[in-house]
Design an enzyme around this catalytic site. Structure first.
Site, PDB file in Angstrom:
ATOM      1  N   GLU A 192       0.598  -1.131   0.116  1.00 29.89           N
ATOM      2  CA  GLU A 192       0.035  -0.209   0.084  1.00 29.89           C
ATOM      3  C   GLU A 192       0.872   1.422   0.098  1.00 29.89           C
ATOM      4  OE1 GLU A 192      -3.848  -1.582   2.150  1.00 29.89           O
ATOM      5  OE2 GLU A 192      -2.039  -1.030   3.492  1.00 29.89           O
TER       6      GLU A 192
HETATM    7  C1  TNX Z   1      -4.379  -4.225   4.746  1.00 32.35           C
HETATM    8  S1  TNX Z   1      -2.642  -6.606   4.687  1.00 32.35           S
HETATM    9  C2  TNX Z   1      -3.219  -3.790   5.301  1.00 32.35           C
HETATM   10  C3  TNX Z   1      -3.090  -3.451   6.652  1.00 32.35           C
HETATM   11  C4  TNX Z   1      -4.416  -3.276   7.324  1.00 32.35           C
HETATM   12  C5  TNX Z   1      -5.226  -4.537   6.966  1.00 32.35           C
HETATM   13  C6  TNX Z   1      -6.758  -4.273   7.643  1.00 32.35           C
HETATM   14  C7  TNX Z   1      -1.626  -5.535   4.257  1.00 32.35           C
HETATM   15  C8  TNX Z   1      -0.518  -6.004   3.781  1.00 32.35           C
HETATM   16  N1  TNX Z   1      -1.952  -4.066   4.558  1.00 32.35           N
HETATM   17  O1  TNX Z   1      -2.326  -2.199   6.713  1.00 32.35           O
HETATM   18  O2  TNX Z   1      -4.307  -3.318   8.718  1.00 32.35           O
HETATM   19  O3  TNX Z   1      -5.633  -4.401   5.600  1.00 32.35           O
HETATM   20  O4  TNX Z   1      -7.214  -5.579   7.373  1.00 32.35           O
END
Ligand code: TNX
Length: 576
Positions: A365
């Site tokens: 992300e």
């Molecule tokens: C996605 S999964 C994210 C996290 C959040 C999560 C909540 C991932 C690698 N990144 O930053 O906490 O969703 O479900």
């Protein structure tokens, strides 16, 4: 010969002991659906059924009643073993094996009240007893074991101390649930006769705890490690940094923890692990044959680091602390050499603190970093990890970066295929599977679950259980799959009890996918075996979600929880 311990009757098995105190029948009737408005006849019938359920002894544990399911189970009804009060635990003369024998003794002593001395296997053999044997039987592999229960004795055989340890967890599950009691229980401690041959399907069986969104102290983490050990997990991935908090002290960049660790989601108290705290977690896990994989999430999810060091921010300005739950807005400056000094220092200190082979660099992300810049950034960080002699792990978003020797991608998507990940695997990457729609334990169980997310859907126990890591991602060769991991993100999870509520009963489902051969996979058998763990957790004071899909024994037949102690922390060889 030991003297008889002072014991309490087993509230799980009142037959032959004194009746359970209070009015459990009344309680059971009140808890039965539809009884509050029933007729007198219906009430009487319900009372009769509740009384029968309470007075019936729990069914004896069968040799196959183990989670995760063992590879081969060969029961022998004529070979049940009654643990005697003067049982001796004999163990091969090896310090790591001796430590496992002491762990076994420490598990069994509180409930049985037996002294269970640990002695060297070369000492004169009394008949019976428990033996832990290290052998050079290479068939058992790095973590496998054999368990033989006969009327005369119990033997666990393995090629490694890790194998003996997993065998001990199986032995624990084969004793009545009262074995989880912290105080002596009057009981015939019978183990079902026969043999188990057991080896894991996958080498990577992990869980992840996000200690960044909310901070959890060392003792909470140790408790989670205890839960992992029960179910034969061998990796604990700690998500140590995120926008809301930096949780590990880094000597060369002290403000990371001191400033960046001060807050948490929603204004909850912050905190961080000192390096001594972190070493304690690593050592406690290692004593349970679990390797800690630390994660520093880069280049995104870095707001906490930027609050501490403005020089890392793309605009050179420190942002305010973040207590919300949005993602994707922060990143360290990929164009600044100072950023790579910072990463080399942080990963260097973590590599020294972490005896395990892996460093996790996050990579998810980073929405504000252009794709090309992102790929070059990941390649540089992969190089830093390699230079430290470690193997890099990253979320599957790092797939477009060039291959680095041994690199591992952690799949967290919800689709059944992903061409970019498949291509990275073709170039040599290995995979850990954490599909959001099956393995994310921060997802709600059902619409009424009071905490958790639902962006990846609802994940009830069956959904956590019913998928196959080998075939989950189309186009990925099964050999590329190293195993499974169950992440627990903690935006909405604030206490140990909430952690346990989200982990249990789904964690054992992921454990079984990681450990058990596919031939044993079956929902009906799994939920029946899982049901037997409810009384174990209750007796041990562990919170869990009473998923309606699991046929738990009636609540009234389960004793009230006790305050949980940690499993014995230091495992020292027997003295003298
Ligand atoms: C996605 S999964 C994210 C996290 C959040 C999560 C909540 C991932 C690698 N990144 O930053 O906490 O969703 O479900």
């Amino acid at each position: 010969m030991s003297s008889s311990p002072v014991t309490a009757p087993d509230p799980l098995d009142p037959v032959g002991g004194s009746p359970v105190g209070g009015s459990p029948v009344g309680r059971a009737v009140r808890e039965m659906p539809g009884t509050s408005t029933g007729t007198a006849g219906e009430l009487a019938g319900a009372a009769e059924r509740a009384a029968a359920a309470l007075l019936a002894p729990p069914p004896p544990v069968r040799l196959g009643d183990v989670v995760p399911a063992p590879e081969q189970v060969t029961p022998n009804a004529d070979a049940d073993h009654l643990l005697a009060a003067d049982t001796v635990i004999r163990v091969s003369a090896d310090p790591a094996a001796l430590a496992v024998a002491e762990q076994l003794a420490a598990l069994l002593r509180p409930a049985t009240g037996y002294p269970l001395p640990v002695t060297d296997a070369t000492a004169p053999a009394p008949t019976g007893g428990i033996a832990l044997d290290l052998t050079d039987d290479s068939d058992l592999g790095a973590e496998g074991y054999r368990l033989d229960v006969t009327a005369d004795g119990v033997r666990i055989t393995a090629g490694t101390a890790a194998g003996l340890f997993h065998g001990v967890q199986t032995l624990r599950q084969l004793l009545p649930a009262a074995v989880e009691s912290a105080t002596p229980v009057s009981k015939r401690w019978i183990l079902p006769g026969g043999s188990i041959l057991d080896r894991p399907r996958y080498p990577h069986r992990g869980a992840m705890l996000d200690v960044a969104r909310h901070f959890f102290g060392v003792t909470d983490v140790l408790r989670v490690i205890d839960h992992l050990a029960r179910y034969k997990f061998n990796r604990l991935h700690l998500h140590l940094t995120d926008d809301q908090g930096w949780r590990i002290a880094i000597n060369s960049w002290p403000a990371l923890a001191a400033v960046g660790g001060a807050g948490a989601v929603g204004g909850s108290p912050g905190g961080h692990y000192t390096q001594a705290d972190y070493r304690r977690i690593v050592a406690y896990a290692a004593d349970r044959h679990i390797t800690v994989i630390p994660e520093i999430d880069l280049p995104g999810h870095t707001n906490a680091a930027l609050t501490a060091y403005a020089e890392l921010a793309p605009d050179g300005v420190a942002p305010p602390p973040y207590t919300g739950t949005e993602v994707g807005f922060s990143y360290v400056d990929p164009a600044s050499e100072r950023t790579y000094d910072f990463i080399a220092d942080v990963l260097g200190e973590l590599a020294t603190l972490s005896p395990g082979q892996w460093l996790h660099i996050g990579g998810d992300e980073a929405f504000k970093v252009p794709a090309e810049v992102y790929a070059r950034f990941v390649e540089r960080v992969q190089g830093i990890v390699a230079g430290l002699g470690k193997t890099v792990v990253g979320w599957h978003q790092i797939a477009p970066a060039a291959h680095a020797d041994g690199r591992i991608l952690q799949w967290w998507g919800t689709a059944g295929d992903d061409p970019v990940t498949t291509e990275a695997v073709r170039r040599g990457a290995k995979l850990i599977l954490s599909p959001g729609n099956h393995a994310y334990l921060d997802m709600k169980y059902d619409p009424d679950t009071p905490i958790g997310h639902d962006w990846a859907g609802l994940v009830d126990v069956r959904r956590a259980y019913d998928w196959d890591p080998a075939t989950h991602l189309t186009g990925v060769c099964p050999d590329a799959v190293l195993g499974v991991e169950a992440p627990l993100w903690t935006e909405s999870v604030t206490t140990l009890a909430e952690i346990e509520f989200m982990l249990l009963p789904r964690l054992p489902a992921i454990a079984e996918l990681g450990w058990s051969p596919r031939s044993t996979h079956g929902w009906d058998g799994f939920r029946r075996r899982l049901a037997g763990h409810g009384p174990r957790w209750t007796t041990a004071g562990i919170a869990f979600h009473r998923s309606p899909e699991v046929p738990w024994p009636t609540p009234a037949s389960i004793p009230a929880p006790r305050t949980p102690p940690l499993d014995q922390e230091a495992t020292r060889p027997a003295q003298g």
